[in-house]
Structure formats: structure tokens, C-alpha cells
Design an enzyme around this catalytic site. Structure first.
Site, PDB file in Angstrom:
ATOM      1  N   ASP A   1       0.860  -1.178   0.000  1.00 35.93           N
ATOM      2  CA  ASP A   1       0.000   0.000   0.000  1.00 35.93           C
ATOM      3  C   ASP A   1       0.894   1.225   0.000  1.00 35.93           C
ATOM      4  O   ASP A   1       2.055   1.126   0.361  1.00 35.93           O
ATOM      5  CB  ASP A   1      -0.776   0.064   1.326  1.00 35.93           C
TER       6      ASP A   1
ATOM      7  N   ASP B   1      -4.363  -2.533   4.939  1.00 36.72           N
ATOM      8  CA  ASP B   1      -4.870  -2.062   6.221  1.00 36.72           C
ATOM      9  C   ASP B   1      -6.386  -2.041   6.245  1.00 36.72           C
ATOM     10  O   ASP B   1      -6.986  -2.118   7.288  1.00 36.72           O
ATOM     11  CB  ASP B   1      -4.323  -0.665   6.549  1.00 36.72           C
TER      12      ASP B   1
ATOM     13  N   ASP C   1      -9.037  -5.108   1.949  1.00 42.79           N
ATOM     14  CA  ASP C   1      -7.799  -5.809   1.574  1.00 42.79           C
ATOM     15  C   ASP C   1      -7.831  -7.267   2.003  1.00 42.79           C
ATOM     16  O   ASP C   1      -6.930  -8.021   1.670  1.00 42.79           O
ATOM     17  CB  ASP C   1      -6.573  -5.146   2.220  1.00 42.79           C
TER      18      ASP C   1
END
Length: 1166
Positions: free
Chosen positions: A454, A775, A779
Site C-alpha cells: 500500500d 490495512d 484488503d
């Protein structure tokens, strides 16, 4: 439910509940209430209790202020309604573990052999001294010596006991560590509740009934509750019901929230009504055997309302046990090995074991044949009845020698080395901010070839600040002066930010003087709130004026919308809606914009394009995220249809566009460089706009100038990889991913598609091993699919943590690099141990085998072999498995999934050292007595005293192993084997400790160890020969491996080709070898949970006649076996189980079975 208390009039209920600690609802009332779903629940709440507000009153709590937080009150609630804590299953006792360790086959064979040997040594046959029995008794001059025959058997038993205790202790400490880890993960989980009107975070275990909890997107609900106020709330209840569709929750349709379910969208507040073992998850856990034993017997049958029996198969009923057994016996085909290492090791151990078995069988056969032919053929003696026990004693001795060969051949140290290495790494990784949830993840990480990271929070600091703004036709390069903006525009900005953001996001004063203000909640919203403060305005005043209850409708942010909107009702009946979101998305919906006088003017497509070029792209190219704020007014005459979201969120008026900076973490560029050097590709997957993403990727070093890498947006990515039907084509994906470095504006599905595509790809010589960081709740699928999923400890939602393998406690990318280092270290440690262990095994087996065949007696006795094998293995695994990692591990490419455990270089080392050791030992064995001028120990009769000759052989053998252990510290052919040896105190301790123990054994071991004391010069010779190992090691290093083409590698991973086609299941699901090996504890637990869920699904299906097997299909294997366990249920109403006055368990069963059996998604059951 035929529940007495619940059917009473409210008034009665209070009276009756008075002894329940003065609360207006008893535990049973609430538990019964929580078993209802959707419309029934709404009806019950309104009829029996007069609405949720009244339940709050009865539980003495305020929906706005929450509980007082008075300790006495909290304690009382805990006593009446229980704590929010599900007691874990009892750990296995040490004795149980000992019993399990005793089940090892080789150990059982040894025990039997030792017991027979013991029995025979005490049995003295009459006429045993008859010389017709051959040399059987010759040499036992002294009566006392003959009496000592029992010692060998006893010594073997003793060493078996030691091994069992060591194994059990290791299992026990592993279990303890695992529990410690679990409790640590649980303690770290906090939840937001309101107490005394303050929003605070408390550990989940401290939540009590009556608390008002704030729930938001991404939470894992810690207890059952009733919704008090919610915005657009959607919950994933699949963990309880197996229904994969998200369930909409609202006050008027379905206000029941259950523990263990995930909030997938929206936010809200709930009144906690059941905690711990009284919550829905708790009830299922109780059924599953946290309170095992008694309960299962009672769950045999549970009556439904109509008297139709619905059988819940108890986990331990006979049938259940048989199924368990079947499940255990059917070792699954490796579908996709989760743990590469466990897979390779299992196969290697099996291969070695087979070889050992064959060797030992041959040894026994040769010994027996030689003895029989020699005694009865060559010497032509008759078989006399009185000699039988003596012959049997010989055969037992041969059998023990055979077993010894087997014991030495099987590397018991292997599983131990793996466990120690992993456990040690996990403990140390804690210090490096990696909380490992699954042991094997740490070793898989060493093989990682790709990391999909990310951007926000991992590569960047996750401390957002607004640095640029575009207001009223002016682009401000820094925060504008409040004077420069018209007051009505300023007012719009403040209201739009303060109201249209989660009220949980706020900015608090810094903890230390002169520090930065603390950002709490969503960081993007915090940056906007910070912008309001920078404009010298106060957002809190606006929020106090418009509390959350007054918000008319909220469209919360989610990954599909990428925007958030809030509607307010004005006093005159008209509505105003504020929206904010990604600038390109909101601007597309804008038709008006505020000009420099604060008036609305038309905003055309060409104006928008110009704005994108002039304002948004320059901001994005500096790595800023751009957020647009907008509003819309609806007239009072007709209320719009709030459900048609697309019509509502359109025709907006743009207020401002701001650029938010999230600086790159200073240590990230170096960490990424390390990854690239280590052969790991770092890819950035982000929801941000492509220019922002590209700017940040360049700052991090993911994109290097002058290289042709791809940066794609989600839409473009999908266009490239999908065919006309919209299905993902692997060939097309294979063209894209090798070059892809940045995927921007990506949805969670894109992330999952990319990860799956890279893992399934066959391009390149080896299968990619992918690590993913995430997070958000969305996801989850990608984290689960990846070989290693990293969740963020600080910013991560509970759902992400649940799906992950490792939690990064500091959300920092550099911790991932540490994980790679530890993972490679585990792999190397185990290879080091293997190199050492296999040298010992090869030499010991060949010595025992040839020695036995030539001299009818193994030069290394059973007890000596056990000492070498067990003690040296166990300690060597400790010594070699705890080597700390060094930075040099990051200078080589990853090994890949199919690289053999034992490389050519290692094979060269193993065979090279084996040659040296065998030469020395055979020289000593056949010529040692001349060299040392002592009596020969060969052909000694049964029960003869230990000879110096064989003691020297044994001692030299051990010395060579000790020095070879130092050689084993390096496996890639490095010359300096002493490098950093003092960084590992355990290693030094073990080597010195083993040496000391060896001195004691040789000098004082006497009969049990078949040793006799040696002189100083003999000792020095033994040590000198041992040191020769180090010199010989240098010689081996000088031989180039490339010349030795004949060397085979060993310990490959399972490849797809090895598995016959028909065994490959349709859903290439994950199983892991580790689980096959260690399927204890948790696995049975979850299997039980799955069983109960499956049965419910089946009942539900039979009932509705609908094909709602979706939930059950995921648990395909078990469903077949259960079709016959479920009686046909054809009741008109939903299946509810018997009243509460039967056994407590039955009602628990009811609780577990009734929700899913009823109508899960609020539709009517035919």
C-alpha cells in the site's frame, strides 16, 4: 421461544429481575432476545420492551452519554451479565504431551527391544554354561560382568525417556508461546465506547453489557448488541451464518448486531447486550468444547418447536470419532503448499527414513544369517533346547543393533530444529515490530519474490496535512490567509468539513509541549480538520450545534464510492448535502462552482478539463492527494428518493479542491533499495490518482529514471487483462505484471486479481512468492490470497488483521525487510542443521552397517548411538537454529519454491566430510589397536567388558562431529567458519557443553555407555583428529562445486507435476504440510466449528428448498458426510429449539442452530 421471563409484561419483568442486580432485564431475557433476527427482533423489542431506548433505560445506560464508568457499577455488570472473555480451551498437560511423544514408531520399537533385552538378561537358563552353545558365554569370566547384561536395556530405556521429555518440553513451550502470542494479539485489540459522554478506547475484554459502542467500517464486533443509530450499515455475517451477502442493518428492519461479524460499510452506535460466553460467538465456542466433555453428551438431540427432531451431531459421538479418524487417515494431496519448508522437510525425512529402514533390515538379516551359518553350518553344532535363551539373546542383540541403525538414520532433530528456529525467530521478530500470527509465514517470507505494498501509512508517514488549496478561482500554493477568503465561502468550507466527516475523527492537542497535534481517526479527514484549524476556525462548535443524531442521511465512504456525503434537513424543510471525495470523481458530478465573489457559476466539461490540467495535475505531480469539497441544495417541496444514490450525488457545486501531503517515510527509499538488491520486486498498489502515485513511487525508488516500467490505473489494468466477457485472462495478465510497478486508482478486487495473477503465473523459471500489505477491510481477500499477508498494527482494521499472517506493529515498510531477513535466516539455519545432521547420519549408518556385517557387532553401541543421535542432534538444532541474521542475507536472490533444501555445495560438504570421517573410523576400527598398542575390541563375546579400542572409536567419532558442527555454520562455501561466532552465545555454550558431557561419558560412563577411561595422550589424539575436520573443511571449500556434476540435490518442494491429475481438486485451496504434521489443537477446534456451520447450512437449505448452499460449498469436504446426519425438517416456522428449562447446553445448541436455521437475510421462509 417459549421463554417465561420474556413473555411477561414489562412491569413484571422489572419486578422479577430485581434480584438480578436491579437491572430491568435478566441475562436470559437478553440472550433470548439476541437469538431473534430481523423483523421478529424488531417486533419483540417494540412489544416487550417498548423500543431500544427503553432497553437502555432498563440497563441503566444513556444512548448519548454511555455508562458512567464507575468501577462498582462495571463490576456489578460483570457479575450479572458476565465478562467479555471466552475462556480458551484447556491446554494439553505436560503428561499428555509426553504420551504423544511416546507414540513415535522408532521409539516404540526401541522400547520393545530394550524390554526384551532386559527380560533376557535376568533369565539365566539351566545348563547355560554348556560349551556346546558355542562361544556364547566365553569371555564372561567374572560372574559380576554377566550380571551387568541388564545395563544396556536399561540405558536404552533411559535415553528413550530423555528423548520423550525433551520432545514433550519443546511441544509444551511451543504451545505456551502460541498462547502467549494469542493473548498478546487479544490484548492489543481495542474498541471504541462512550463513557460519561467521552469517546474512549478500551480493551475488548473490558466491554460490559450496557456499554454504548461506536462501530465503524472495518470493525470486528466484540460483542452482541442492538443498533441505536446507524448510517448505511452493512455487515458481513458469513462467519456465523455462512451467507456471503452483506446484511443491511437498520433500526426499523434489522437492528441485531452479532459478535464476530465484520462491519463492511457505514458506521453507527450500538447498545451492548451480550458479552463473552453469552454472545452468539461465545455460545458456539461453548458448544465446541471450551467446556468439553459433559456437554457433548447432552447435545445428542435437541427438540424443535414442532417436535421435529433436528439432530446436531455431537463432536465426540461414535460417528463423529470415526469421521475424525477417516479425516486423519486421508492425508490430503498437497494442493498448494502453504509452508514451502515444511513440505520439503516432510518429503526429505520420509526419504531418509525409508533408506534407514532398508539399511537396518539388511543389517539384521545379515547378522542373523551370519550367526546361524557360522554356528550351525561351519561349526556344525546341534540346536540344544537349553541353549535357546542364549541364541535368543543374540538375536535380540542383533535386533537392537538394527533398530539403532534405524534410529540413527531417521533425523528426529529435524522437526525440532524447525520448531526451535521458527519459535526463536518469532520471538526476535517481535522486537523488530513483526507480530507473527502464523509460524510458517516467517519462513515463507524468506522466499518472497514480490511485495505489493500500500502507499498510505506503509511507504508514507500517514500524517496528512493540507498544503495547497484552490478556492474561488485562485490556486494557493500554501495555506491561504483566512482574510483572503470570503466569509460565506469560509463558512461553507468549515461546515462541509466538520459535518461531512466521521465524528470520531478529531485533532487533539499534542502529548508533549511543542509536538505535533495528534490526529485521531481517519487521517484524510484529520488533514481537512487541520485545514479548518489553520484557517483559524473551530470545527467542534459546528459539531456541537449539529450532533450526529441530527444528520438526516449519510452515504459513508467506501472503496467503490470513493466519496462521502451527508444530508442535513433545514428548519424550512429543505435539504442540504455536503460531499467530499477524490477530486476527479467529485468534479465529474459538479455542474457549478463558486467564483471569487462566492457566487455559483456554471462549470462545463471544458472548464473541468482545464482545471484538471492547471490545478489537479500540478498538485498530483508533487505527490499530493487531491480532495474536492462540494455541496448541493434540495428544495423543500418534494423529498428526493434517497436510495437512488446516483441521482442524489450529482449536479453538485464545487467549493474547493485541496492538495494533501503525506510525506514519504525517510527510511523507506533505503529499504526498497535493499529489497531490489535482494531480488525482490516492490510494487505499489494504491487508491490514489496516478500522478500522485507516480510522484511518490519515484521518491521511494520504486520507479527508477530511465527504465521502462508500467504505471497503470485500475481501469486500464482491467482493460488489458480481461477478455470481452470480462473474465481475467492469465496470458494477458502475464504480459502486464512483470513490468508493472504502480497500480493507481485500484479497487480491492484489482489488488486481489493482481496478487492471484502473479501467484498463478507460470512465466519465469519459478513460481512467484508474493507478500502483500493491507490495512483496510477490503484488503482482506488479497491478504488471504497472498503467500504472506502483512496487516498494519496501528492503522489496520480488525478484518485486515484477522486475514493476515504477520502484523506490522509500527506500520513501517522497513519492518517488512526485517521479516525477509528473518525468513531467509530460518531457511539457512535449517539447511545448516541438515548439513550437520546428515553427515552424522551417513557416517553412523555406514559404520554401524559395515561394522555389524564384518565384526558381528556394531562398533558404536546402541546407547552411544542414541547419545550421538539424540543429544547431539537436539543440542545442535539449538545451536545452529539460533544463529542471528546478518545483512549479507539480503545480498542474494530468493531461493524460490522449488529450490532443493540441500544444494550441490551442501551435498559436497556432506559427502566430503563423510569420506574423512569414515576413513578415520575404519582405520581406527581395523588398525587402531596396533597404533595405540591396546587390545583389540573386535569379536568380543556377549556381555564382555567395554574395550579401550571401541571407546577410542566412539570418542573420535564424537570429536569429529563437534568440530564439524563449526563447519556447518556456513552453507554457501564461505571459508571463514568462525565468522561472528561470538554473536551467538547459545552456539558456544552448546559446543562446550557437549564437549564436557563427552568427557564425563567416556571417563565415568562405564558399562551403560560401553566406555572405558582413556589416557591423556589418547584424548589428545582424538581431539587432534577432530580438529582435522576444520582443515579438511578448508580443503573441501577449494574444490569447485561446478566440477562435481554427479552430485544430486535433495529435498525438492512438491511441484504440480508430481501430483496425478485426478488428485488436483477443483478449487486449488490451501493446505499446509505443517498442518498435516501438527494437526492438533486449533485445527480440530475449527473443524468442529465448520461442522456445526455446515449442518446449519444444510438444515436451512432443506427448509427453504432454496439453493443457499453458498456458505456450505466453501466447506465441501465435510458436507457430504453430513447429508445423512440431518433429518428432513419441514416446519412452517423457523427452527427454534427447546425452552430454557432443559439442560443449559440445549439452549446453547438452540442459540447456535436457530439463527441460521431461520431466515438469515430477512426473507420469508415458505
Amino acid at each position: 421461544m417459549t421463554n417465561n421471563a420474556a413473555d411477561h409484561h414489562p412491569g413484571n419483568s422489572v419486578a422479577e429481575g430485581s434480584h438480578e442486580g436491579d437491572f430491568g432485564c435478566s441475562l436470559v431475557d437478553l440472550r433470548t432476545l439476541m437469538e431473534l433476527r430481523s423483523s421478529e427482533a424488531v417486533a419483540r423489542i417494540n412489544d416487550t420492551y417498548g423500543g431500544v431506548q427503553n432497553i437502555c433505560k432498563r440497563l441503566k445506560t444513556s444512548p448519548v452519554e454511555g455508562l458512567s464508568g464507575n468501577p462498582a457499577d462495571l463490576e456489578k455488570r460483570r457479575q450479572v451479565f458476565g465478562q467479555n472473555f471466552i475462556p480458551p480451551k484447556k491446554a494439553k498437560t505436560f503428561l499428555q504431551l509426553v504420551w504423544e511423544a511416546l507414540q513415535d514408531v522408532t521409539l516404540i520399537i526401541l522400547e520393545i527391544a530394550a524390554i526384551i533385552s532386559l527380560g533376557l538378561s535376568f533369565y539365566h537358563p539351566p545348563g547355560g554354561d554348556n560349551e556346546l552353545c558355542g562361544q556364547a558365554v566365553a569371555g564372561a569370566e567374572d560372574e559380576g560382568e554377566a550380571q551387568a547384561g541388564w545395563i544396556e536395556g536399561a540405558a536404552i530405556l533411559f535415553s528413550v525417556i530423555i528423548v520423550v521429555l525433551v520432545t514433550a518440553f519443546n511441544d509444551w513451550s511451543k504451545e505456551k508461546q502460541f498462547r502467549g502470542l494469542q493473548s498478546r494479539i487479544e490484548q492489543e485489540q481495542k474498541f471504541t465506547v462512550i463513557r460519561k459522554g467521552q469517546v474512549i478506547q478500551i480493551p475488548v475484554a473490558e466491554i460490559v453489557v450496557g456499554d454504548i459502542a461506536q462501530i465503524k467500517y472495518g470493525d470486528l464486533l466484540p460483542s452482541d448488541g442492538i443498533l441505536i443509530q446507524g448510517n448505511d450499515l452493512k455487515i458481513d455475517e458469513s462467519s456465523l451464518t455462512g451467507e456471503s451477502d452483506h446484511v443491511k442493518k437498520s433500526l426499523d428492519k434489522d437492528p441485531m448486531l452479532l459478535s464476530g461479524t465484520h462491519v463492511m460499510e457505514g458506521s453507527g452506535r450500538m447498545l451492548v447486550t451480550a458479552v463473552g460466553i453469552n454472545s452468539q460467538t461465545g455460545i458456539i465456542f461453548t458448544l465446541l468444547g471450551a467446556g468439553e466433555g459433559e456437554e457433548e453428551k447432552k447435545v445428542k438431540k435437541a427438540k424443535t418447536q414442532d417436535g421435529v427432531a433436528l439432530e446436531i451431531q455431537p463432536l465426540k459421538s461414535q460417528e463423529g470419532v470415526e469421521n475424525e479418524e477417516k479425516e486423519k487417515k486421508k492425508v490430503k494431496v498437497p494442493k498448494k503448499e502453504k509452508s514451502v519448508l515444511q513440505g520439503k522437510l516432510t518429503r526429505l525425512a520420509v526419504q531418509i527414513g525409508k533408506a534407514g529402514l532398508i539399511m537396518s533390515a539388511i543389517t539384521v538379516v545379515i547378522l542373523v544369517l551370519y550367526f546361524v551359518i557360522d554356528t550351525f553350518g561351519v561349526q556344525q553344532r546341534p540346536w540344544l533346547a537349553e541353549c535357546t535363551p542364549i541364541y535368543i539373546q543374540y538375536f535380540v542383540k542383533f535386533f537392537i543393533i538394527g533398530v539403532t541403525v534405524l534410529v540413527v538414520a531417521v533425523p528426529e532433530g529435524l522437526p525440532l530444529a524447525v520448531t526451535i528456529s521458527l519459535a526463536y525467530s518469532v520471538k526476535k521478530m517481535m522486537k523488530d515490530n513483526n507480530l507473527v500470527r502464523h509460524l510458517d509465514a516467517c519462513e515463507t517470507m524468506g522466499n518472497a519474490t514480490a511485495i505489493c505494498s500500500d502507499k498510505t501509512g506503509t511507504l508514507t508517514m500517514n500524517r496528512m496535512t493540507v498544503v495547497q488549496a484552490y478556492v474561488g478561482d485562485t490556486h494557493y500554493r500554501q495555506i491561504p490567509d483566512p482574510e483572503a477568503i470570503l466569509s460565506k465561502v469560509l463558512d461553507l468550507i468549515v461546515h462541509s468539513v466538520a459535518i461531512n466527516s466521521a465524528y470520531t475523527s478529531k485533532i487533539l492537542p499534542p502529548e508533549k509541549e511543542g509536538g505535533l497535534p495528534r490526529q485521531v481517526g481517519n487521517k484524510t479527514e484529520c488533514s481537512l480538520l487541520g485545514f479548518v484549524l489553520d484557517l483559524k476556525q473551530d470545527y467542534q462548535a459546528v459539531r456541537n450545534e449539529v450532533p450526529e443524531e441530527k444528520l438526516y442521511k449519510v452515504y459513508t465512504f467506501n472503496s467503490v464510492r470513493k466519496s462521502m456525503s451527508t444530508v442535513l434537513k433545514n428548519p424550512d424543510g429543505s435539504f442540504r448535502m455536503y460531499s467530499k471525495g477524490a477530486s476527479e470523481i467529485i468534479l465529474r458530478k459538479c455542474t457549478k462552482i463558486l467564483d471569487k465573489n462566492g457566487d455559483l457559476r456554471v462549470f462545463k466539461v471544458k472548464d473541468r478539463d482545464e482545471m484538471v490540467k492547471k490545478v489537479i495535475e500540478p498538485m498530483a505531480c508533487q505527490g499530493l492527494r487531491t480532495i474536492c469539497l462540494a455541496f448541493r441544495d434540495f428544495p423543500a417541496d418534494a423529498e428526493p428518493d434517497w436510495d437512488s444514490e446516483n441521482e442524489i450525488v450529482s449536479d453538485l457545486a464545487c467549493i474547493t479542491v485541496v492538495g494533501i501531503e503525506d510525506p514519504v517515510r525517510p527510511e523507506v527509499p533505503e529499504a526498497i533499495l535493499k529489497c531490489q538488491r535482494a531480488g525482490i520486486t516492490v510494487r505499489m498498489v494504491t487508491g490514489d490518482n496516478i500522478n500522485t502515485a507516480r510522484a511518490i513511487a519515484t521518491k521511494c525508488g520504486i520507479l527508477l529514471p530511465g527504465e521502462d516500467f508500467l504505471c497503470l490505473e485500475g481501469k486500464e489494468f482491467n482493460r488489458l487483462i480481461r477478455n470481452e466477457k470480462g473474465e481475467v485472462e492469465q496470458e494477458q495478465l502475464d504480459k502486464v505484471w512483470p513490468k508493472l510497478r504502480v497500480l493507481a486508482r485500484s479497487s480491492p478486487t484489482d489488488k486481489h486479481t493482481l496478487v492471484k495473477g502473479i501467484i498463478d503465473s507460470t512465466v519465469g523459471e519459478r513460481r512467484q512468492v508474493v507478500a502483500v500489505t493491507g490495512d483496510g477491510t477490503n484488503d482482506g481477500p488479497a491478504l488471504k490470497k497472498a503467500d504472506v499477508g502483512f496487516a498494519m498494527g496501528i492503522a489496520g482494521t480488525d478484518v485486515a488483521k484477522e486475514a493476515s499472517d504477520i502484523i506490522l506493529t509500527d506500520d513501517n515498510f522497513t519492518s517488512i525487510v526485517k521479516a525477509v531477513m528473518w525468513g531467509r535466516n530460518v531457511y539457512d539455519s535449517i539447511s545448516k542443521f541438515l548439513q550437520f545432521q546428515l553427515t552424522v547420519n551417513v557416517v553412523a549408518v555406514i559404520v554401524a552397517f559395515t561394522g555389524a556385517c564384518i565384526t558381528q557387532d556394531s562398533p558404536l553401541k546402541a546407547v552411544q548411538m542414541l547419545w550421538v543421535n539424540l543429544i547431539m542432534d537436539t543440542f545442535a538444532s539449538l545451536a545452529l537454529a539460533t544463529e542471528p541474521p546478518s545483512e549479507s542475507l539480503l545480498l542474494r536472490r530468493p531461493y524460490g519454491r522449488n529450490k532443493p533444501l540441500i544444494s550441490r555445495t551442501m551435498m559436497k560438504n556432506i559427502l566430503g566430510h563423510a569420506v574423512y570421517q569414515l576413513t578415520i573410523i575404519f582405520t581406527l576400527l581395523f588398525a587402531g589397536e596396533k597404533f595405540f598398542d591396546i587390545d583389540s575390541g573386535r569379536n568380543a563375546p556377549l556381555h564382555s567388558p567395554p574395550s579401550e579400542h571401541y571407546t577410542i572409536v566412539f570418542n573420535t567419532f564424537v570429536m569429529m562431529q563437534l568440530f564439524n558442527e563449526i563447519n556447518a555454520r556456513k552453507i554457501h562455501g564461505e571459508r571463514n567458519v568462525f565468522d561472528a561466532i561470538f554473536r551467538n552465545p547459545i552456539f558456544c555454550t552448546v559446543v562446550l557443553g557437549t564437549f564436557a558431557a563427552q568427557i564425563l561419558i567416556v571417563e565415568f560412563g562405564g558399562k551403560p555407555f560401553s566406555c572405558s577411561g582413556l589416557t591423556l595422550s589418547q584424548w589428545l589424539w582424538c581431539i587432534f583428529i577432530g580438529v582435522g575436520e576444520l582443515l579438511w573443511g578448508q580443503l573441501i571449500c577449494s574444490v569447485p562445486t561446478s566440477q562435481l556434476k554427479f552430485l544430486k540435490e535433495a529435498g525438492h518442494g512438491t511441484t504440480k507435476e508430481d501430483i496425478p491429475e485426478e488428485d488436483l481438486p477443483e478449487d486449488m485451496d490451501e493446505i499446509d504440510h505443517a498442518e498435516m504434521e501438527l494437526r492438533r489443537g486449533q485445527i480440530l477446534w475449527f473443524r468442529g466449528l465448520n461442522r456445526i456451520q455446515t449442518q446449519m447450512d444444510v438444515v436451512y437449505t432443506f427448509q427453504t428448498g432454496a439453493s443457499s448452499l453458498q456458505g456450505a460449498l466453501r466447506r465441501q469436504p465435510s458436507i457430504v458426510s453430513q447429508h445423512h446426519d440431518v433429518k428432513h425438517v419441514s416446519s412452517p416456522t423457523h427452527v427454534a429449539l427447546s425452552s430454557v428449562n432443559s439442560t443449559p447446553t440445549t439452549s446453547a445448541a438452540a442459540a447456535a442452530a436457530s439463527p441460521p436455521a431461520g431466515n438469515q437475510s430477512g426473507e420469508c421462509v415458505p
